[in-house]
Design a protein around this motif. Sequence first.
Motif, PDB file in Angstrom:
ATOM      1  N   ASP A  33       0.748  -1.170   0.102  1.00  0.00           N
ATOM      2  CA  ASP A  33       0.402   0.058   0.196  1.00  0.00           C
ATOM      3  C   ASP A  33       1.030   0.710  -0.042  1.00  0.00           C
ATOM      4  N   LEU A  34       2.600   1.342  -0.207  1.00  0.00           N
ATOM      5  CA  LEU A  34       3.412   2.117   0.304  1.00  0.00           C
ATOM      6  C   LEU A  34       3.638   2.402  -0.830  1.00  0.00           C
ATOM      7  N   ARG A  35       4.680   3.106  -1.522  1.00  0.00           N
ATOM      8  CA  ARG A  35       6.132   2.820  -2.663  1.00  0.00           C
ATOM      9  C   ARG A  35       6.412   4.427  -2.382  1.00  0.00           C
ATOM     10  N   VAL A  36       7.858   3.701  -2.367  1.00  0.00           N
ATOM     11  CA  VAL A  36       9.105   5.066  -1.486  1.00  0.00           C
ATOM     12  C   VAL A  36       8.943   5.612  -3.220  1.00  0.00           C
ATOM     13  N   VAL A  37       8.816   6.856  -3.177  1.00  0.00           N
ATOM     14  CA  VAL A  37       9.063   7.847  -4.880  1.00  0.00           C
ATOM     15  C   VAL A  37      10.380   8.832  -4.349  1.00  0.00           C
ATOM     16  N   SER A  38      10.588   8.740  -2.660  1.00  0.00           N
ATOM     17  CA  SER A  38      11.788   9.208  -2.529  1.00  0.00           C
ATOM     18  C   SER A  38      12.603   9.424  -1.321  1.00  0.00           C
ATOM     19  N   ALA A  39      13.789   9.160  -1.704  1.00  0.00           N
ATOM     20  CA  ALA A  39      14.558   9.212  -0.028  1.00  0.00           C
ATOM     21  C   ALA A  39      15.203  10.465  -0.615  1.00  0.00           C
ATOM     22  N   VAL A  40      14.659  10.889   0.910  1.00  0.00           N
ATOM     23  CA  VAL A  40      15.607  12.526   1.106  1.00  0.00           C
ATOM     24  C   VAL A  40      16.802  12.195   1.945  1.00  0.00           C
ATOM     25  N   ALA A  41      18.126  12.638   1.936  1.00  0.00           N
ATOM     26  CA  ALA A  41      18.632  12.737   3.095  1.00  0.00           C
ATOM     27  C   ALA A  41      20.548  13.908   2.772  1.00  0.00           C
ATOM     28  N   PRO A  42      20.792  14.554   3.658  1.00  0.00           N
ATOM     29  CA  PRO A  42      22.040  15.673   3.680  1.00  0.00           C
ATOM     30  C   PRO A  42      22.425  15.475   2.371  1.00  0.00           C
ATOM     31  N   THR A  43      23.207  14.810   1.497  1.00  0.00           N
ATOM     32  CA  THR A  43      24.553  14.473   1.096  1.00  0.00           C
ATOM     33  C   THR A  43      23.862  13.437  -0.284  1.00  0.00           C
ATOM     34  N   THR A  44      24.597  14.380  -1.742  1.00  0.00           N
ATOM     35  CA  THR A  44      24.767  12.582  -2.304  1.00  0.00           C
ATOM     36  C   THR A  44      25.749  10.975  -2.284  1.00  0.00           C
ATOM     37  N   ALA A  45      25.670  11.877  -1.077  1.00  0.00           N
ATOM     38  CA  ALA A  45      27.276  10.602  -0.299  1.00  0.00           C
ATOM     39  C   ALA A  45      26.459   9.615  -0.345  1.00  0.00           C
ATOM     40  N   ASP A  46      24.867  10.310  -0.221  1.00  0.00           N
ATOM     41  CA  ASP A  46      24.457   8.785   0.990  1.00  0.00           C
ATOM     42  C   ASP A  46      23.601   8.507   0.266  1.00  0.00           C
ATOM     43  N   ALA A  47      23.297   8.589  -1.355  1.00  0.00           N
ATOM     44  CA  ALA A  47      22.523   8.288  -1.980  1.00  0.00           C
ATOM     45  C   ALA A  47      22.087   6.856  -2.182  1.00  0.00           C
ATOM     46  N   GLY A  48      24.547   6.140  -2.504  1.00  0.00           N
ATOM     47  CA  GLY A  48      24.632   4.733  -2.422  1.00  0.00           C
ATOM     48  C   GLY A  48      23.657   3.524  -1.376  1.00  0.00           C
ATOM     49  N   LEU A  49      23.247   4.358  -0.227  1.00  0.00           N
ATOM     50  CA  LEU A  49      23.276   3.812   1.404  1.00  0.00           C
ATOM     51  C   LEU A  49      21.574   2.971   0.853  1.00  0.00           C
ATOM     52  N   LEU A  50      20.983   4.617   0.192  1.00  0.00           N
ATOM     53  CA  LEU A  50      20.085   4.459   0.625  1.00  0.00           C
ATOM     54  C   LEU A  50      18.881   3.015  -0.347  1.00  0.00           C
ATOM     55  N   GLY A  51      19.446   2.834  -1.437  1.00  0.00           N
ATOM     56  CA  GLY A  51      19.048   2.010  -2.546  1.00  0.00           C
ATOM     57  C   GLY A  51      17.035   1.879  -3.153  1.00  0.00           C
ATOM     58  N   GLN A  52      17.066   3.318  -3.075  1.00  0.00           N
ATOM     59  CA  GLN A  52      16.133   4.503  -3.664  1.00  0.00           C
ATOM     60  C   GLN A  52      16.049   4.907  -4.442  1.00  0.00           C
ATOM     61  N   PRO A  53      15.272   5.654  -4.770  1.00  0.00           N
ATOM     62  CA  PRO A  53      15.466   7.131  -6.088  1.00  0.00           C
ATOM     63  C   PRO A  53      15.531   8.454  -4.680  1.00  0.00           C
ATOM     64  N   PHE A  54      16.268   8.876  -5.130  1.00  0.00           N
ATOM     65  CA  PHE A  54      17.361   9.331  -4.195  1.00  0.00           C
ATOM     66  C   PHE A  54      16.706  11.269  -3.956  1.00  0.00           C
ATOM     67  N   HIS A  55      17.098  11.912  -3.063  1.00  0.00           N
ATOM     68  CA  HIS A  55      16.930  13.289  -3.550  1.00  0.00           C
ATOM     69  C   HIS A  55      17.852  14.089  -2.230  1.00  0.00           C
ATOM     70  N   PRO A  56      18.720  14.962  -2.789  1.00  0.00           N
ATOM     71  CA  PRO A  56      19.186  15.786  -1.542  1.00  0.00           C
ATOM     72  C   PRO A  56      18.397  16.355  -0.465  1.00  0.00           C
ATOM     73  N   VAL A  57      18.910  17.278   0.579  1.00  0.00           N
ATOM     74  CA  VAL A  57      17.459  18.288   1.527  1.00  0.00           C
ATOM     75  C   VAL A  57      18.180  19.397   0.245  1.00  0.00           C
ATOM     76  N   THR A  58      19.407  19.864   0.031  1.00  0.00           N
ATOM     77  CA  THR A  58      19.234  21.244  -1.033  1.00  0.00           C
ATOM     78  C   THR A  58      18.615  21.658  -1.457  1.00  0.00           C
ATOM     79  N   ASP A  59      18.096  20.314  -2.095  1.00  0.00           N
ATOM     80  CA  ASP A  59      16.664  20.691  -3.506  1.00  0.00           C
ATOM     81  C   ASP A  59      15.814  19.564  -3.744  1.00  0.00           C
ATOM     82  N   LEU A  60      15.282  19.602  -2.113  1.00  0.00           N
ATOM     83  CA  LEU A  60      13.731  19.473  -1.839  1.00  0.00           C
ATOM     84  C   LEU A  60      12.389  20.015  -2.766  1.00  0.00           C
TER      85      LEU A  60
END
Length: 242
Positions: A33-60
């Motif tokens: 019933d839920l689909r992650v469309v964005s995993a928001v984290a502080p820096t692009t360095a976090d993107a590899g940890l998430l394994g999900q569509p990534f979006h930086p806090v600075t471009d929220l």
Amino acid sequence: MSEPQHAPLRLLIHGASGRMGQTLLRLAAERDDLRVVSAVAPTTADAGLLGQPFHPVTDLENAPDFDVAVDFSLPAAFEAILSLCAQRGAAFVSGTTGLAAQQQRALQAASRFVPVLWSANFSLGVAVLDDLVERAAAALKAWDCDIVEAHHTRKLDAPSGTALALGAAAQRGGADPRYASLRAGDIVGEHLVQFAGPGERIELIHRATNRDIFARGALHAAAALPGRAAGSYRLRDLLGNG
């Protein structure tokens, strides 16, 4: 005839690189019933940890459309995601602690436009306990009320926020709670609320054995809150839904 299948709600997880954010991502993947469309984290360095569509806090502001945001971040990042939810008409679920008075006021202001839920504890069991404590206190006006909480040795605040919230529930029912705190080993969290009268007593107890319960409760709220009227909700308001 089978019931029509509804599209999963679009979920944005804010603070996705933290311990709770990682747990939310893992458990959200188990839900239909839920689909992650964005995993928001502080820096692009976090993107590899998430394994999900990534979006930086600075471009929220350029995050994709979403129905509900779940926020477990830091106070400094709280108002940006709250404001975005209000602008887009999305539901807002948050467990970010340490909010200043002005941020609490911002949360109340946003509740005029969208449904919001903030809680220091997302355990569904604690939500039930909160309701039971208030009802017991109202029914047992002359009884003593004591709250005993136990946590791991690294937890510094005492009484715990959950103990204080249970005490507030007892006060709403007319009781005058007293508190005791234990810090030992790796206890995840235990809360005992005792009502004692002449010749008898009632004990209401919740024990947490796995921290996943808090993420599961937040995802329960994320599934149940969208579509509700604008306002401020408690987790116990959503029991039996989602």
